[in-house]
Write an enzyme that holds these catalytic residues in place. Structure first.
Site, PDB file in Angstrom:
ATOM      1  N   ASP A  26      56.770  17.795  43.426  1.00 33.18           N
ATOM      2  CA  ASP A  26      56.536  16.500  43.688  1.00 33.18           C
ATOM      3  C   ASP A  26      55.421  15.958  43.187  1.00 33.18           C
ATOM      4  OD1 ASP A  26      56.299  13.860  44.972  1.00 33.18           O
ATOM      5  OD2 ASP A  26      56.536  14.464  47.072  1.00 33.18           O
ATOM      6  N   LYS A  52      52.733   4.662  42.713  1.00 34.44           N
ATOM      7  CA  LYS A  52      51.261   5.031  42.644  1.00 34.44           C
ATOM      8  C   LYS A  52      50.450   4.908  41.414  1.00 34.44           C
ATOM      9  CE  LYS A  52      52.507   7.520  46.620  1.00 34.44           C
ATOM     10  NZ  LYS A  52      52.129   7.124  47.833  1.00 34.44           N
ATOM     11  N   TRP A  59      53.640  15.641  53.098  1.00 35.07           N
ATOM     12  CA  TRP A  59      54.515  15.228  52.276  1.00 35.07           C
ATOM     13  C   TRP A  59      55.236  16.724  51.874  1.00 35.07           C
ATOM     14  CZ3 TRP A  59      56.710  10.746  52.192  1.00 35.07           C
ATOM     15  CH2 TRP A  59      55.687   9.830  52.515  1.00 35.07           C
TER      16      TRP A  59
END
Lengths: 424, 424
Positions: free
Chosen positions: B235, B259, B165
């Site tokens: 992030d 999440k 990511w």
């Protein structure tokens, strides 16, 4: 609002209320399912109600203190769709999960998004050479994505602006191409649509952009221009799936879901495949149609629950007989409301040219504007909400999308007549 | 899966099932409310069950065929939150509307988004000089928005990349600034985090970007670097609200909701206010933090239902005692699972350096890799799903976010031991 009722925890209602199992055949009513872990201390009382549930003809939108919601979006949704969503929320069709919990790459969600796309393709008769994308960010994100995907910075494009939303699209496009305003209804307070034949289009224009229905001003295209240069691009956010459309006349149709087809947070883009793949270098990856088309809208995590809700709405529109039937209902509702305005001898007024009045958003004012606040307040007491006009135009606005029942418009019209009688 | 049970339309369950009114005090159970329009033909059967409903201590995640879902996101949500959402879906707290139908500018939704922000501020102790934005498009949209808002095209920024990511964020930023990869764990298959003191930062770097928890590789920052130049940007998609964080150490924290805190379709950005207002001219209006901050995330229609769900989750985290308590539970779960891997004598393996193993995503492989497919298949039979590892790393992955109950990890660990005994 209904707090007295809410404090009563009386289960009798569930047993007598036919809506609870309104879509009994299709829904699984998972929250009524026997639980392996139910407490042994509590003696079960068995009551089979299936027959009762199917027996009553009361329509789903009545009862349970449901109000008539005339909001411009997010807007009222079909009561039976909400009931089905309620019945599946905790445990979707025996999967042991809510749709909100599903991996977007799992077989359960794939079946949901594929069914949604397939039903939408059938509703709009979308040709094979068009991609259907389920995206995020609203129409406003598309105001940037469209020129970023279709133009080089020096390309010219044309805009016919018939209201505030078209104007916003025009302004945003200035960052990424050379747009030209070939017609604007602004000086006329956005109350008409021009005859396209009289307009001069830019030579070499990549596309012509229109907003098919202006939510704030209540102006709706009844037929669509054939651009001489480039393709036709339409923002259909507020009349999407309200009537049949010949998709093959368009290069791109895009729409936020939150008016006619679902909750906010889903944007649908229908794009001719040959237009995909030429995004400018500065295009954010999430605004690049190629990325989304290649990944079937699953490049990153899509707004899964919103797509599921859109799918339930599409299923319902199919069950209603498709968009021809839906259009008939919308025409009937629009006629009822516009007639009431026309027959009020000027007590109520709609400024839009008759031939292009929107069947979705009906703005109106009063001759005696000092009464408008009272009108809106009194309507709330009658359980009709969100009738206040947009701050930029004032007055009232009744949004009567697909999911607004005919009874809602009837009730509004009866209220308008009473209010007029009281204040004439 | 549970089709036999589903076909029984036996209402007794509702009456004996304590989960249905699990949050009875807070929820209004609107669908049980007496209806003004109930059919006169059906005789109501009155059964008051409030006491019964409150009496049982059975936790909400048990029963009703609920599975343990180890998906990396969208992921399992708290069962009591889902039950509350179910009870309010059709008629939110007597408003006569679903949250999905509410105007985003109406008082009902404003109360929802304000409460969500306020609870999040309290959970993370967010200082006053930070804005909280509820946006769309996932972290991937932020990969572009951050450099567009913080940098001129020639500005340098630094990336420490500890997994896939972070690498995606690095690559996207190349369109809008001059990023430098000052450290990458790629050659090491992303199994560690460097000591920041040993790294050389670019002089004049506008920010240092990290991914606080790498969902695919299971690598998590346990403390955060102090960049010498510029601000720290993180992030936090996959460990957001899983533990306390000192927000004041960051310029921007961003996270997709799907999440730990809600369904997909909501992205939360926490940004220091002085960083807002310098977006590049090519920034799409929907990626400009100034627009969203000035309009309290209501510039266009936000993803209302997703924000509502996040609000319910925040409320639940507050009720659990805040993030200190949540972290304790997560540590306990992580310990249980990592110990099982460690104690398997190499039958199961986790490649990540011990000190930076993620408490959220636990990837593992088997010494005998040919058994992995069987492991995943057998687990499904035991109602543990989504244990397959990401396609880029193979093996298995158990995502054990906030909402995964301890019992879920216990069950997985017991299954792992059994499986090992059978195949050792």
């Amino acid at each position: 609002m209904a707090s007295k009722l809410a404090s009563s925890n009386n289960y009798s209602l569930l047993l007598q209320n036919p809506h609870h199992n309104h879509r009994g055949a299709a829904g699984t009513n998972n929250h009524l399912r026997p639980s392996a872990a139910s407490s042994p201390k509590i003696k079960p009382l068995s009551l089979r109600c299936a027959t009762t549930a199917a027996a009553s003809p009361i329509p789903a939108h009545v009862g349970e203190e449901r109000i008539f919601n005339f909001a411009a979006g997010p807007a009222t949704l079909p009561a039976n769709v909400l009931k089905k969503a309620e019945s599946e929320l905790y445990n979707w069709r025996g999967s042991g999960m809510s749709v909100m919990e599903m991996s977007h790459r799992g077989k359960e969600f794939l079946s949901i998004i594929q069914k949604a796309e397939s039903d939408l393709r059938s509703l709009l008769n979308i040709p094979e050479d068009y991609s259907v994308l389920f995206l995020q960010g609203g129409a406003t994100t598309q105001f940037a994505a469209i020129p970023l995907n279709l133009c080089s910075p020096d390309d010219s494009v044309d805009f016919v602006v018939t209201g505030s939303w078209g104007d916003k699209a025009y302004k945003e496009s200035q960052k990424y191409c050379k747009p030209k305003l070939i017609w604007s209804g602004k000086s006329d307070k956005y109350t008409s649509i021009p005859s396209f034949d009289t307009l001069e289009q830019s030579s070499g224009a990549k596309y012509l952009h229109i907003c098919a229905n202006e939510t704030i001003h209540g102006v709706e295209f009844k037929d669509y221009p054939n651009p001489k240069n480039g393709i036709l691009v339409a923002d259909m956010s507020s009349n999407f799936c309200s009537k049949p459309v010949d998709v093959s006349k368009f290069g791109i149709i895009y729409a936020g879901a939150q008016k006619n087809v679902g909750p906010s947070g889903v944007t649908i883009v229908i794009i001719r495949k040959d237009l995909i793949g030429n995004a400018q270098g500065i295009t954010p990856v999430m605004l690049d149609y190629k990325i989304h088309a290649e990944n079937n809208s699953l490049y990153n995590t899509p707004p899964c629950y919103g797509i599921y809700m859109c799918g339930l709405v599409f299923e319902d529109l199919v069950a209603q007989g498709g968009l021809e039937e839906v259009e008939k209902k919308n025409k009937k509702k629009g006629e009822l409301l516009y007639n009431a305005i026309e027959e009020s001898n000027g007590f109520y007024r709609n400024p839009v040219e008759k031939s292009v009045r929107s069947l979705m958003n009906v703005p109106f004012t009063m001759e005696k504007s000092e009464l408008e606040a009272e009108f809106i307040k009194e309507a709330v007491k009658e359980k009709m909400v969100q009738l206040k006009g947009h701050r930029s135009v004032g007055g009232m606005r009744a949004s009567i999308y697909n999911a607004m029942p005919y009874e809602g418009v009837e009730k509004l019209v009866a209220f308008m007549k009473e209010f007029q009688a009281k204040h004439a």
